[in-house]
Enzyme design. Structure first.
Site, PDB file in Angstrom:
ATOM      1  N   PRO A   1       0.788  -1.241   0.000  1.00 48.49           N
ATOM      2  CA  PRO A   1       0.000   0.000   0.000  1.00 48.49           C
ATOM      3  C   PRO A   1       0.822   1.294   0.000  1.00 48.49           C
ATOM      4  O   PRO A   1       0.246   2.383   0.061  1.00 48.49           O
ATOM      5  CB  PRO A   1      -0.803  -0.105   1.299  1.00 48.49           C
ATOM      6  CG  PRO A   1       0.092  -0.869   2.214  1.00 48.49           C
ATOM      7  CD  PRO A   1       0.826  -1.867   1.337  1.00 48.49           C
ATOM      8  N   GLY A   2       2.153   1.204  -0.051  1.00 53.23           N
ATOM      9  CA  GLY A   2       2.941   2.406  -0.290  1.00 53.23           C
ATOM     10  C   GLY A   2       3.866   2.851   0.817  1.00 53.23           C
ATOM     11  O   GLY A   2       4.579   3.853   0.651  1.00 53.23           O
TER      12      GLY A   2
ATOM     13  N   LYS B   1       6.705   1.500   2.144  1.00 52.31           N
ATOM     14  CA  LYS B   1       8.125   1.423   1.795  1.00 52.31           C
ATOM     15  C   LYS B   1       8.442   2.346   0.627  1.00 52.31           C
ATOM     16  O   LYS B   1       9.525   2.952   0.577  1.00 52.31           O
ATOM     17  CB  LYS B   1       8.517  -0.022   1.462  1.00 52.31           C
ATOM     18  CG  LYS B   1       8.382  -0.994   2.630  1.00 52.31           C
ATOM     19  CD  LYS B   1       8.819  -2.386   2.232  1.00 52.31           C
ATOM     20  CE  LYS B   1       8.609  -3.387   3.359  1.00 52.31           C
ATOM     21  NZ  LYS B   1       7.160  -3.637   3.605  1.00 52.31           N
TER      22      LYS B   1
ATOM     23  N   ASP C   1       1.993  -5.043 -14.043  1.00 53.67           N
ATOM     24  CA  ASP C   1       2.370  -6.365 -13.550  1.00 53.67           C
ATOM     25  C   ASP C   1       3.870  -6.382 -13.258  1.00 53.67           C
ATOM     26  O   ASP C   1       4.689  -6.253 -14.176  1.00 53.67           O
ATOM     27  CB  ASP C   1       2.013  -7.421 -14.592  1.00 53.67           C
ATOM     28  CG  ASP C   1       2.273  -8.847 -14.118  1.00 53.67           C
ATOM     29  OD1 ASP C   1       2.857  -9.016 -13.027  1.00 53.67           O
ATOM     30  OD2 ASP C   1       1.895  -9.784 -14.842  1.00 53.67           O
TER      31      ASP C   1
ATOM     32  N   CYS D   1       7.160 -10.501   4.414  1.00 57.18           N
ATOM     33  CA  CYS D   1       6.700 -10.419   5.803  1.00 57.18           C
ATOM     34  C   CYS D   1       6.303 -11.814   6.260  1.00 57.18           C
ATOM     35  O   CYS D   1       5.204 -12.042   6.746  1.00 57.18           O
ATOM     36  CB  CYS D   1       5.537  -9.451   5.935  1.00 57.18           C
ATOM     37  SG  CYS D   1       5.160  -9.078   7.661  1.00 57.18           S
TER      38      CYS D   1
END
Length: 520
Positions: free
Chosen positions: A317-318, A320, A368, A439
């Site tokens: 979702p942004g 990093k 992609d 993660c």
């Protein structure tokens, strides 16, 4: 005796008979005809805190919502704040984390398989059992409020069933129940740990293997599982150049434990704080920050001289992307943040908007990631491949993942992970560095992925990630920081207080010179 008094007496008598027949072991289930004789109780809907906790469980179960996204929205929608919000948060997350253990206990208190109970009612029972066994809620309040919730959610008959079941649950404390329902550790160690720490059996086995595979002792499994049942501290990330620790301390934060860009928030939702509302600060786990910083800071001197183009291959979702994007200025670089799904690209857009306004060259694109290597081969000096994974390293903040994932998911994910890492290496310029990040500590998603991809390539070498990770750590914490034997770094909740982030740095070998030797 008047007819009215006789009617009330007969009604109470039927109520008592219904409650005695309404669902303890060997006594059937919910009775739709159950009627409470007290009008105020019959119409009461329990407290807003419990209603929000139930609604959160329902959304997680029915719509596959993420717990850490759904709860803040519900708290705002229902205007639950302060102590009530803290109660709701503990109840909601606690019931999700403890679901396996709670179900084992509830199964001992009813006369049918739990899958035969209406899912909404089972959610209610879990909330009630968690209050009775894990929270400092008075027994009568936990029971009566849960009964009221069952009546509101499912109906009057469910209220009688819930009352009978919760009275059985309340006959023993948590440790007594565990001793009764958990398998003997000597005979079935995995089953014992699965109940005690409320993880599926396959997750217990996978995490035990991960400890051993990453150079730690299997005996740490109790500590690891226990840590994943603890609510994580709220970590903030300071967008580079847009704020500093002094400003956050003025708002009530404090210095964090590890990351040089982190601050610690005492409790609750920091969304109302001005720096957060303005996009200069965000919530981000310190392990996630260190994964981005290992590439953006620690790779200095390990990439080619023309360090102009950076890539975040799976940016949503942004978090990093925003941290790396803020650091491109110091390197005279630009960042391309790629995300496959459009709605997640929108999350990236929001995360980096303030940095873009401040002059950082960040471009977002819906595309992609597995195709970027072929589309733009050899272009990027730094590539972050933070690949989709099982999420077994973030079970503290996303406890639903332990019940949602299956062993079969790992095979599908590893195929995608290999493709993304291959694309990242293809996109890297000669001398450039790729950070493979997950993660999850699962061996199939971490070491084995890198080993499989490296077997097919002669143009890549491993780098020791420990010093680059330390470059993003506060000086006071660097010396005693246990980062294992290398070359990859595996962070752990029970060791580092972070999500279990895996960080593996790879370098694209420089192109050969005319003499046939690698370029310096």
């Amino acid at each position: 005796m008047s007819a009215e008094r006789r009617d009330r007496r007969d009604h109470r008598s039927r109520d008592q008979q219904g409650r005695s027949r309404s669902g303890a072991r060997g006594q059937g289930g919910p009775r739709r005809g159950y009627s409470d004789s007290r009008p105020s109780e019959r119409t009461r809907r329990s407290t807003p805190s419990r209603q929000v906790a139930f609604e959160g469980l329902r959304l997680v179960r029915e719509e596959d919502s993420y717990a850490n996204l759904v709860l803040p929205r519900l708290l705002r929608t229902h205007q639950v704040a302060g102590r009530d919000a803290a109660f709701t948060t503990e109840l909601f997350y606690g019931a999700l984390r403890a679901q396996g253990r709670l179900d084992a206990i509830l199964a001992a208190c009813v006369d049918r398989p739990l899958e035969k109970i209406d899912p909404p009612l089972l959610d209610v029972l879990r909330l009630g059992a968690y209050q009775l066994l894990d929270m400092s809620v008075a027994r009568h309040a936990a029971t009566s409020e849960t009964v009221a919730l069952a009546r509101w959610v499912v109906g009057a008959g469910a209220a009688g069933f819930a009352n009978a079941v919760l009275r059985r649950v309340g006959e023993k404390d948590r440790e007594q129940w565990i001793a009764e329902v958990a398998p003997d550790r000597a005979q079935d160690p995995t089953g014992h740990l699965a109940v005690v720490h409320s993880h599926p059996r396959w997750v217990v086995r996978a995490l035990s293997d991960a400890l051993a595979g990453h150079g730690r002792s299997r005996e740490e499994i109790d500590e690891l599982l226990a840590a994943q049942n603890q609510a994580p501290a709220v970590s903030l990330v300071m967008r580079p150049g847009l704020t500093d620790l002094e400003e956050l301390i003025d708002h009530g934060a404090s210095q964090a434990r590890l990351s040089v860009f982190a601050a610690s928030w005492p409790a609750g939702d920091p969304g109302g704080m001005d720096p957060v509302a303005q996009g200069r600060v965000a919530v981000q786990d310190e392990g996630s920050q260190l994964a981005a910083l290992a590439l953006a800071l620690g790779a200095d001197g390990l990439v080619l001289a023309e360090d102009h183009h950076w890539l975040d291959l799976c940016a949503g979702p942004g978090g990093k992307a925003a941290l790396m994007g803020g650091l491109t200025v110091a390197h005279d670089a630009d960042l391309l943040a790629v995300e496959l799904q459009e709605h997640r690209t929108e999350l990236v857009d929001r995360a980096v908007a303030t940095l873009q306004e401040a002059g950082c060259e960040i471009t977002t694109r819906t595309a992609d990631g597995t195709a970027i290597g072929a589309e733009q081969p050899g272009r990027f000096s730094r590539v972050l491949a933070d690949v989709p994974c099982s999420g077994l390293g973030a079970l503290r903040r996303r406890p639903e993942a332990r019940w949602r994932r299956t062993p079969g998911d790992i095979g599908t994910l590893t195929t995608l992970q290999r493709m993304l890492l291959t694309s990242a290496l293809d996109a890297a310029a000669p001398g450039g560095v790729v950070a493979y990040v997950t993660c999850s500590p699962h061996l199939a998603e971490t070491r084995l992925i890198v080993a499989d991809v490296l077997k097919t390539r002669q143009d890549v070498e491993e780098l020791d990630a420990r010093d680059p990770v330390r470059a993003g750590v506060l000086p006071a914490a660097r010396e005693d920081l246990d980062l294992g034997e290398g070359p990859a770094v595996q962070l752990w909740p029970h060791i580092h207080g972070t999500d279990a982030m895996y960080i593996h740095l790879l370098r694209k070998r420089p192109a050969p010179t005319e003499e046939g030797n690698p370029a310096a």
